[in-house]
Design a protein around this motif. Structure first.
Motif, PDB file in Angstrom:
ATOM      1  N   PRO A 189       0.797  -1.224   0.000  1.00  0.00           N
ATOM      2  CA  PRO A 189       0.000   0.000   0.000  1.00  0.00           C
ATOM      3  C   PRO A 189       0.833   1.279   0.000  1.00  0.00           C
ATOM      4  CG  PRO A 189      -0.041  -1.032   2.165  1.00  0.00           C
ATOM      5  CD  PRO A 189       0.662  -1.974   1.258  1.00  0.00           C
ATOM      6  N   LYS A 190       2.135   1.171   0.271  1.00  0.00           N
ATOM      7  CA  LYS A 190       2.978   2.359   0.311  1.00  0.00           C
ATOM      8  C   LYS A 190       3.561   2.702  -1.061  1.00  0.00           C
ATOM      9  CE  LYS A 190       5.449   3.450   3.777  1.00  0.00           C
ATOM     10  NZ  LYS A 190       6.467   3.555   4.847  1.00  0.00           N
ATOM     11  N   ASN A 191       3.974   1.651  -1.801  1.00  0.00           N
ATOM     12  CA  ASN A 191       4.610   1.948  -3.101  1.00  0.00           C
ATOM     13  C   ASN A 191       4.017   1.157  -4.262  1.00  0.00           C
ATOM     14  OD1 ASN A 191       5.574  -0.659  -2.681  1.00  0.00           O
ATOM     15  ND2 ASN A 191       7.567   0.038  -1.948  1.00  0.00           N
ATOM     16  N   ASN A 192       2.940   0.388  -3.995  1.00  0.00           N
ATOM     17  CA  ASN A 192       2.237  -0.379  -5.026  1.00  0.00           C
ATOM     18  C   ASN A 192       3.084  -1.487  -5.658  1.00  0.00           C
ATOM     19  OD1 ASN A 192      -0.159   1.085  -4.742  1.00  0.00           O
ATOM     20  ND2 ASN A 192       0.488   2.628  -6.239  1.00  0.00           N
ATOM     21  N   SER A 193       4.183  -1.855  -5.046  1.00  0.00           N
ATOM     22  CA  SER A 193       4.969  -2.989  -5.558  1.00  0.00           C
ATOM     23  C   SER A 193       4.248  -4.299  -5.221  1.00  0.00           C
ATOM     24  CB  SER A 193       6.364  -2.986  -4.938  1.00  0.00           C
ATOM     25  OG  SER A 193       6.292  -3.119  -3.525  1.00  0.00           O
ATOM     26  N   ILE A 194       4.487  -5.325  -6.045  1.00  0.00           N
ATOM     27  CA  ILE A 194       3.820  -6.616  -5.875  1.00  0.00           C
ATOM     28  C   ILE A 194       4.821  -7.629  -5.329  1.00  0.00           C
ATOM     29  CG2 ILE A 194       2.580  -8.483  -7.020  1.00  0.00           C
ATOM     30  CD1 ILE A 194       1.007  -5.901  -6.942  1.00  0.00           C
ATOM     31  N   THR A 195       4.394  -8.371  -4.307  1.00  0.00           N
ATOM     32  CA  THR A 195       5.221  -9.413  -3.707  1.00  0.00           C
ATOM     33  C   THR A 195       4.372 -10.667  -3.526  1.00  0.00           C
ATOM     34  OG1 THR A 195       6.470  -7.743  -2.481  1.00  0.00           O
ATOM     35  CG2 THR A 195       6.722 -10.026  -1.790  1.00  0.00           C
ATOM     36  N   GLU A 196       4.939 -11.822  -3.874  1.00  0.00           N
ATOM     37  CA  GLU A 196       4.253 -13.093  -3.667  1.00  0.00           C
ATOM     38  C   GLU A 196       4.435 -13.540  -2.217  1.00  0.00           C
ATOM     39  OE1 GLU A 196       5.562 -16.003  -6.436  1.00  0.00           O
ATOM     40  OE2 GLU A 196       4.418 -15.168  -8.110  1.00  0.00           O
ATOM     41  N   LYS A 197       3.332 -13.792  -1.545  1.00  0.00           N
ATOM     42  CA  LYS A 197       3.339 -14.266  -0.166  1.00  0.00           C
ATOM     43  C   LYS A 197       2.918 -15.740  -0.169  1.00  0.00           C
ATOM     44  CE  LYS A 197       3.714  -9.845   1.135  1.00  0.00           C
ATOM     45  NZ  LYS A 197       4.789  -9.221   1.902  1.00  0.00           N
ATOM     46  N   HIS A 198       3.821 -16.618   0.231  1.00  0.00           N
ATOM     47  CA  HIS A 198       3.596 -18.062   0.181  1.00  0.00           C
ATOM     48  C   HIS A 198       3.160 -18.592   1.547  1.00  0.00           C
ATOM     49  CE1 HIS A 198       5.648 -18.877  -3.787  1.00  0.00           C
ATOM     50  NE2 HIS A 198       6.021 -17.622  -3.544  1.00  0.00           N
ATOM     51  N   CYS A 199       2.019 -19.281   1.558  1.00  0.00           N
ATOM     52  CA  CYS A 199       1.573 -19.924   2.794  1.00  0.00           C
ATOM     53  C   CYS A 199       2.439 -21.156   3.062  1.00  0.00           C
ATOM     54  CB  CYS A 199       0.108 -20.333   2.681  1.00  0.00           C
ATOM     55  SG  CYS A 199      -0.557 -21.089   4.174  1.00  0.00           S
ATOM     56  N   LEU A 200       2.863 -21.309   4.312  1.00  0.00           N
ATOM     57  CA  LEU A 200       3.764 -22.395   4.687  1.00  0.00           C
ATOM     58  C   LEU A 200       3.052 -23.572   5.342  1.00  0.00           C
ATOM     59  CD1 LEU A 200       6.535 -20.177   6.318  1.00  0.00           C
ATOM     60  CD2 LEU A 200       6.441 -20.984   3.955  1.00  0.00           C
ATOM     61  N   LYS A 201       1.752 -23.478   5.534  1.00  0.00           N
ATOM     62  CA  LYS A 201       1.070 -24.427   6.407  1.00  0.00           C
ATOM     63  C   LYS A 201       0.285 -25.521   5.689  1.00  0.00           C
ATOM     64  CE  LYS A 201       2.395 -22.172  10.078  1.00  0.00           C
ATOM     65  NZ  LYS A 201       3.350 -22.768  11.025  1.00  0.00           N
ATOM     66  N   LEU A 202      -0.001 -25.370   4.404  1.00  0.00           N
ATOM     67  CA  LEU A 202      -0.864 -26.335   3.736  1.00  0.00           C
ATOM     68  C   LEU A 202      -0.058 -27.522   3.240  1.00  0.00           C
ATOM     69  CD1 LEU A 202      -3.336 -24.085   1.718  1.00  0.00           C
ATOM     70  CD2 LEU A 202      -3.177 -24.542   4.166  1.00  0.00           C
ATOM     71  N   LYS A 203      -0.501 -28.706   3.631  1.00  0.00           N
ATOM     72  CA  LYS A 203       0.157 -29.943   3.225  1.00  0.00           C
ATOM     73  C   LYS A 203      -0.904 -30.933   2.774  1.00  0.00           C
ATOM     74  CE  LYS A 203       3.878 -29.220   6.580  1.00  0.00           C
ATOM     75  NZ  LYS A 203       4.781 -28.653   5.565  1.00  0.00           N
ATOM     76  N   THR A 204      -0.446 -31.970   2.082  1.00  0.00           N
ATOM     77  CA  THR A 204      -1.378 -32.983   1.609  1.00  0.00           C
ATOM     78  C   THR A 204      -0.723 -34.341   1.675  1.00  0.00           C
ATOM     79  OG1 THR A 204      -2.823 -33.652  -0.214  1.00  0.00           O
ATOM     80  CG2 THR A 204      -0.664 -32.802  -0.804  1.00  0.00           C
ATOM     81  N   GLU A 205      -1.547 -35.388   1.599  1.00  0.00           N
ATOM     82  CA  GLU A 205      -1.034 -36.751   1.628  1.00  0.00           C
ATOM     83  C   GLU A 205      -0.493 -37.140   0.255  1.00  0.00           C
ATOM     84  OE1 GLU A 205      -4.101 -39.292   2.980  1.00  0.00           O
ATOM     85  OE2 GLU A 205      -4.268 -38.358   4.950  1.00  0.00           O
ATOM     86  N   GLU A 206       0.542 -37.954   0.270  1.00  0.00           N
ATOM     87  CA  GLU A 206       1.181 -38.384  -0.978  1.00  0.00           C
ATOM     88  C   GLU A 206       0.239 -39.243  -1.819  1.00  0.00           C
ATOM     89  OE1 GLU A 206       4.532 -38.225  -3.482  1.00  0.00           O
ATOM     90  OE2 GLU A 206       4.157 -37.228  -1.570  1.00  0.00           O
ATOM     91  N   THR A 207      -0.745 -39.881  -1.197  1.00  0.00           N
ATOM     92  CA  THR A 207      -1.608 -40.818  -1.917  1.00  0.00           C
ATOM     93  C   THR A 207      -2.489 -40.137  -2.962  1.00  0.00           C
ATOM     94  OG1 THR A 207      -3.233 -40.630  -0.115  1.00  0.00           O
ATOM     95  CG2 THR A 207      -1.676 -42.454  -0.022  1.00  0.00           C
ATOM     96  N   ILE A 208      -2.749 -38.839  -2.824  1.00  0.00           N
ATOM     97  CA  ILE A 208      -3.633 -38.199  -3.807  1.00  0.00           C
ATOM     98  C   ILE A 208      -2.999 -38.179  -5.189  1.00  0.00           C
ATOM     99  CG2 ILE A 208      -4.575 -36.726  -1.976  1.00  0.00           C
ATOM    100  CD1 ILE A 208      -3.131 -34.384  -3.419  1.00  0.00           C
ATOM    101  N   PHE A 209      -1.673 -38.315  -5.262  1.00  0.00           N
ATOM    102  CA  PHE A 209      -0.992 -38.294  -6.551  1.00  0.00           C
ATOM    103  C   PHE A 209      -0.890 -39.681  -7.184  1.00  0.00           C
ATOM    104  CE2 PHE A 209       0.730 -34.727  -4.086  1.00  0.00           C
ATOM    105  CZ  PHE A 209       0.473 -33.679  -4.947  1.00  0.00           C
ATOM    106  N   SER A 210      -1.339 -40.714  -6.475  1.00  0.00           N
ATOM    107  CA  SER A 210      -1.166 -42.071  -6.994  1.00  0.00           C
ATOM    108  C   SER A 210      -2.407 -42.945  -6.933  1.00  0.00           C
ATOM    109  CB  SER A 210      -0.039 -42.771  -6.214  1.00  0.00           C
ATOM    110  OG  SER A 210      -0.321 -42.803  -4.827  1.00  0.00           O
ATOM    111  N   ASP A 211      -3.480 -42.505  -6.251  1.00  0.00           N
ATOM    112  CA  ASP A 211      -4.644 -43.385  -6.115  1.00  0.00           C
ATOM    113  C   ASP A 211      -5.652 -43.255  -7.255  1.00  0.00           C
ATOM    114  OD1 ASP A 211      -5.847 -40.948  -5.618  1.00  0.00           O
ATOM    115  OD2 ASP A 211      -6.294 -41.356  -3.514  1.00  0.00           O
ATOM    116  N   HIS A 212      -5.416 -42.307  -8.187  1.00  0.00           N
ATOM    117  CA  HIS A 212      -6.243 -42.134  -9.398  1.00  0.00           C
ATOM    118  C   HIS A 212      -7.686 -41.719  -9.095  1.00  0.00           C
ATOM    119  CE1 HIS A 212      -2.825 -44.162 -11.116  1.00  0.00           C
ATOM    120  NE2 HIS A 212      -3.125 -45.299 -10.519  1.00  0.00           N
TER     121      HIS A 212
END
Length: 559
Positions: A189-212
């Protein structure tokens, strides 16, 4: 046998009455769950896409033909292929989804919202969509970008990785690393520059990539800056956008920062302990004693071969044919362990083993005492952060005008379906009930056993449990009655009485019991009976071709 038949007929009759003629077999057997393309609410829904209409591809959903800037020409083109297809495993009838059908290519596709979503102090944002990795997934993303409203989305054929987005959300995996992205492109809000803010808390189980299987990803952002992540309608994490621990870098910078110009004073003492300068080495402290000395109580084992070397040349080794004495030197066979030492305590010169020296004290050092000048570990001072700001509404300046997938994946056949952008959680829940929940139900029906189908049907009709109880009770009663009746029957006397009269093919048991006289005759005539048995045995050797004119007669013998 009659009782068993009665038992079976009774059980079948009860089950027939339970299930009925029309629904007995048909309802218990596995059937496809009926599906109708859902109709979203017209209020509070900004996009609801079920992809059941194949004509949407190229009309509402625009495939990008852009190029990645600052990338080699061969790799820059967005030429990945998209299709609208059914799920490969256990699809619902007439249900389709958007499928990435090419591998190892840049692919992008997007669609504008029915109306822009603008963040305000009373509006919740719900992002929800399905993903199914129909092939084993090794590397690539399946995340959704919510594109920022503005001139950049006027021509969606130019959608690429540089197109501004407000939020990026969804799963990603490469090798052993997997995550769920939640990224906010925040405007300072001070200079209108854009920065990507990455959430560190979201995780998922490995099985979603292999159970089809299709998995439902849901992100809810509320006006109070709280957010929730759901996977398959189960809460995985709750957090706060403004928390310093949830995002990297934090949405709001710290009020104070380290003064880079601050220098540690020369007289700053960080030593907690210092040597005692007043301490003096004791007079009896001998530093010349070694730490270890030979054990004088030990002796050489009797089987020790002192004159044998520990290693000998390998007699089986052969000089290599390409060995050059001029370049490689004189060849010598390699050394191996002396075979004579294998069953011995050792070979070669013997020396006494070492032991701890009881007189050893080591080098004397002054003992440590508390440092009276200790001031702790020095750190530079903090000063006011000139770039500090506190943004209470970090998404307010980033309205959403479109959604899209901008991906690169080694694996193909990634299935997307039932995207909804809404400001009401109940709309998203209703949407998933009519879409994803039906797929899960269909999947469970298709994969369940016959026994599982019966259990499911019974749970849907709880009154059937009473029928099962009656059937089991009747069965138990019939079994008990059958056992009791059998135990009361009179046992059959198996004794046979042989006479001189002709004997029919099937002999009937004699009803007469032997008298005392008969018993005496049998005892007295024991030897005579033995002789008669020998005569009978010889008579049995008569040729089979000789048929006797009259039935054979035998004298009474002991049974």
């Amino acid at each position: 046998m009659a009782k068993i038949k009665l038992l079976v007929y009774t059980a079948v009759l009860l089950l027939h009455l339970a299930f009925g003629e029309d629904q007995g077999a048909s309802d218990v057997t596995v059937e496809t769950v009926p599906y109708i393309s859902p109709s979203p609410s017209k209020v509070g829904v900004y996009l609801a896409e079920h992809f059941d209409d194949s004509s949407l591809l190229g009309k509402k959903w625009i495939i990008s033909n852009s190029k990645k800037p600052d990338v080699d020409e061969e790799l820059s083109q967005y030429d990945g292929k998209w299709s609208i297809e059914e799920l490969e495993r256990f699809p619902l009838k007439r249900d389709k989804g958007l499928v990435l059908v090419s591998e190892s290519r840049h692919a992008a596709i997007s669609s504008k919202l029915d109306k822009p979503f603008k963040f305000d102090s009373e509006k919740t944002l719900v992002i929800q969509y399905e993903v199914a990795f129909q092939k084993p997934h090794t590397c690539g993303g399946a995340y959704l970008k919510l594109l920022t409203e503005g001139p950049a989305i006027n021509d969606l054929t130019q959608f690429n990785d540089k197109t501004p987005y407000s939020i990026m959300f969804g799963p990603d995996k490469c090798g052993p690393t997997s995550k769920v992205h939640f990224i906010i492109r925040h405007k300072n809000p001070k200079n209108n520059s854009i920065t990507e803010k990455h959430c560190l808390k979201l995780k998922t189980e490995e099985t979603i990539f292999s159970d089809h299987q299709p998995h439902l990803f849901t992100l809810v952002i509320k006006p109070d800056n709280s957010y929730s992540f759901f996977l398959d309608q189960e809460l995985q994490y709750e957090g706060d956008l403004l928390s310093d621990d949830d995002f990297s870098p934090p949405i709001n910078p710290p009020k104070e920062i380290v003064d880079k110009n601050d220098v540690k004073p020369e007289d700053w003492d960080e030593r907690a302990k210092i040597p005692d300068e007043n301490a003096v080495k004791p007079e009896d402290w001998d530093e010349s004693e070694p730490e270890n000395i030979p054990d004088e109580s030990s002796s050489m084992p009797e089987d020790w071969l002192e004159n044998e070397p520990t290693h000998v040349p390998d007699s089986a080794a052969v000089k290599p044919t390409d060995w050059d004495n001029d370049m490689d030197g004189e060849w010598e066979p390699p050394l191996i362990n002396n075979p004579k030492c294998e069953d011995r305590s050792g070979c070669g010169p013997w020396s006494r083993p070492l032991m701890k020296n009881p007189k050893y004290k080591g080098k004397w050092k002054q003992p440590l005492i508390d440092n009276p000048n200790y001031r702790g570990k020095w750190t530079p001072r903090l000063i006011h952060n000139p770039d500090y700001y506190y943004d209470k509404t970090p998404l307010k300046s980033s309205p959403i005008g479109a959604v899209g997938f901008e991906l690169w994946s080694i694996s193909d056949k990634i299935y997307f379906d039932n995207i909804i952008i809404t400001d009401d959680e109940s709309h998203a829940e209703k949407w998933s009930e009519n879409t994803w929940s039906l797929k899960k139900k269909n999947l469970s029906h298709e994969s369940e056993s016959v026994f599982g189908a019966v259990i499911r049907y019974t749970n849907e009709n709880p009154w059937l449990w009473a029928v099962y109880v009656v059937v089991i009770a009747v069965t138990v009663v019939l079994v008990v009655i059958s056992c009791c009746t059998s135990s009361k029957e009179k046992p059959v006397d198996e004794s046979r009485k042989k006479t001189d009269e002709p004997v029919p093919d099937v002999e009937e048991a004699s009803d007469e019991e032997p008298t005392a006289d008969t018993k005496d005759e049998e005892v007295d005539g024991k030897s005579a009976d033995d002789e008669e048995e020998n005569v009978d045995a010889e008579a049995d050797q008569v040729s089979e071709d000789q048929v006797p004119s009259s039935p054979r007669k035998r004298r009474t013998r002991k049974d």
